[in-house]
Design a protein around this motif. Sequence first.
Motif, short mmCIF file in Angstrom:
data_model
loop_
_atom_site.label_atom_id
_atom_site.label_comp_id
_atom_site.label_asym_id
_atom_site.label_seq_id
_atom_site.Cartn_x
_atom_site.Cartn_y
_atom_site.Cartn_z
N GLU A 316 0.80 -1.22 0.00
CA GLU A 316 0.00 0.00 0.00
C GLU A 316 0.83 1.27 0.00
O GLU A 316 0.37 2.31 -0.45
CB GLU A 316 -0.95 0.00 1.21
N THR A 317 2.07 1.23 0.50
CA THR A 317 2.91 2.43 0.53
C THR A 317 3.88 2.50 -0.64
O THR A 317 4.57 3.49 -0.81
CB THR A 317 3.73 2.48 1.84
N MET A 318 3.95 1.45 -1.45
CA MET A 318 4.85 1.42 -2.60
C MET A 318 4.18 2.13 -3.78
O MET A 318 3.08 1.77 -4.18
CB MET A 318 5.20 -0.02 -2.98
N PHE A 319 4.85 3.14 -4.32
CA PHE A 319 4.28 3.91 -5.41
C PHE A 319 4.29 3.10 -6.71
O PHE A 319 5.20 2.31 -6.96
CB PHE A 319 5.04 5.22 -5.61
N PHE A 320 3.28 3.35 -7.53
CA PHE A 320 3.23 2.69 -8.82
C PHE A 320 4.47 3.05 -9.65
O PHE A 320 4.89 4.21 -9.68
CB PHE A 320 1.97 3.09 -9.59
N ASN A 321 5.06 2.04 -10.29
CA ASN A 321 6.20 2.18 -11.20
C ASN A 321 7.48 2.62 -10.46
O ASN A 321 8.43 3.07 -11.09
CB ASN A 321 5.89 3.19 -12.31
N GLU A 322 7.50 2.45 -9.13
CA GLU A 322 8.68 2.83 -8.35
C GLU A 322 9.77 1.78 -8.43
O GLU A 322 10.96 2.12 -8.47
CB GLU A 322 8.27 3.05 -6.89
N PHE A 323 9.40 0.49 -8.50
CA PHE A 323 10.36 -0.60 -8.52
C PHE A 323 9.99 -1.60 -9.62
O PHE A 323 8.82 -1.89 -9.84
CB PHE A 323 10.38 -1.34 -7.18
N PHE A 324 11.02 -2.12 -10.28
CA PHE A 324 10.87 -3.25 -11.20
C PHE A 324 12.03 -4.20 -10.97
O PHE A 324 13.14 -3.78 -10.61
CB PHE A 324 10.84 -2.79 -12.66
N SER A 325 11.79 -5.49 -11.19
CA SER A 325 12.82 -6.50 -10.94
C SER A 325 12.73 -7.60 -11.99
O SER A 325 11.67 -7.82 -12.59
CB SER A 325 12.63 -7.13 -9.55
#
Length: 423
Positions: A316-325
């Motif tokens: 819920e606190t992770m922004f959209f498109n903030e991380f990719f792996s």
Amino acid sequence: MLKHCFLFLYVFASFLLQAQVSHLEAQSATKDSLKRKAFIQHLGNGYFPTKYFNFDLRYLVKYNQYEALRTGLGGITNDALSKSFKINGYLVYGFGDDKFKYSVGGAYRVAEKTNTWISVSYTDDLQETGSTKFLTDKRFFQFFEPRLLNINLFHEHLTKSLEIEHQFTPKLISETEFSVINIDPTYNYTYIGENRNYSEYNISSSKFALQWSPFSTFNNTDHGLKEVKKGFPKFTIQYTKSFKDVFKSDFNFSKVDFRTIYQFGNEKTNHTQIIVVAGIANGDIPLSHLYHAYPNNINKETVLQRFSVAGINSFETMFFNEFFSDKFTTLQIKHYFKPFNISQSHKPQMVLITRYALGSMTNPQRHQNISFNTLDKGYTETGFELNKLLFGFGLSFTYRYGAYHLPDIEDNIALKFTFNVTL
């Protein structure tokens, strides 16, 4: 004496007639009750039934950050038309991008005992970039998917697919898919390949998925398997292989995805749920087929501007498109307390939640015109939900801490409402 006999016969006949009428009334009431129950079950599975065709309620109204309002019609033929074949499809319109999307397909059952179906489909629609869907999940309906409201990064896809569904046992089901896909991102993106750069590309791939629920009990219904008794743990594994130069495919890569769900305790009182999801991708693989770790925080400045609907298993606190792996693992632990017995119809429930994500990417420089981070240091958030406060709505609070804690305290907070309803 004769009068008494006639009187007895009259009373006895009247009694039989009344009993028959009562029996017919009871049968009618039972049939009406069964019809109502079946109708509610159809609604719970996401369908509005008619004589030969069941309308899929999931296509009526949806909303996301790219299409805005999305509405249309869809459905599938039912057993009254045929138990051996199905025809399905949908047509929807997005007001934000001003485009129609559609899908049409059919399926034929080749083996009733193993519930084996062969199906084909042609789909022109959108898909969230970085999302991974297990093929077997489509057999289990989810009434409401709140995270869809917040998604903003999509790619257009034109997909032609052939699928095979096979049930080894009710507890072990499989899905195999062969697909040819043309992908056109709706955002500015370029993948730097070995010999050329790609802003639009083709992927020809095969997928094989297994779902094993060794301790659950299932019944077959008109709309697939229905879990009548939950058992844990449950396991799902999926392998994807893309073939370069097959039907003009541009990439050669492979993916392995895994999920396990474990739950202990009494579901009606206190219980704990643990979900582990992992994925690994190798080869030349564009952003559309990588992993985003299920973010659900809108990119806006204040907590109130980000107030939206909490997802079911999302960060819920992770922004959209903030991380990719291209390699990732997530762990989610939920502890459900016994519902507060305020009244027969009002039973709020407190849920404590902790989530953790770890990931990495081998060649981030190949993904151009888009900025993102990786999850090498480990991402953590903790919070709680107070569900079913009023008409299925509740509230959630989540806090982000650890290696990816942000300088502004406000940016680490997610305050949202929840929605839980069952039919």
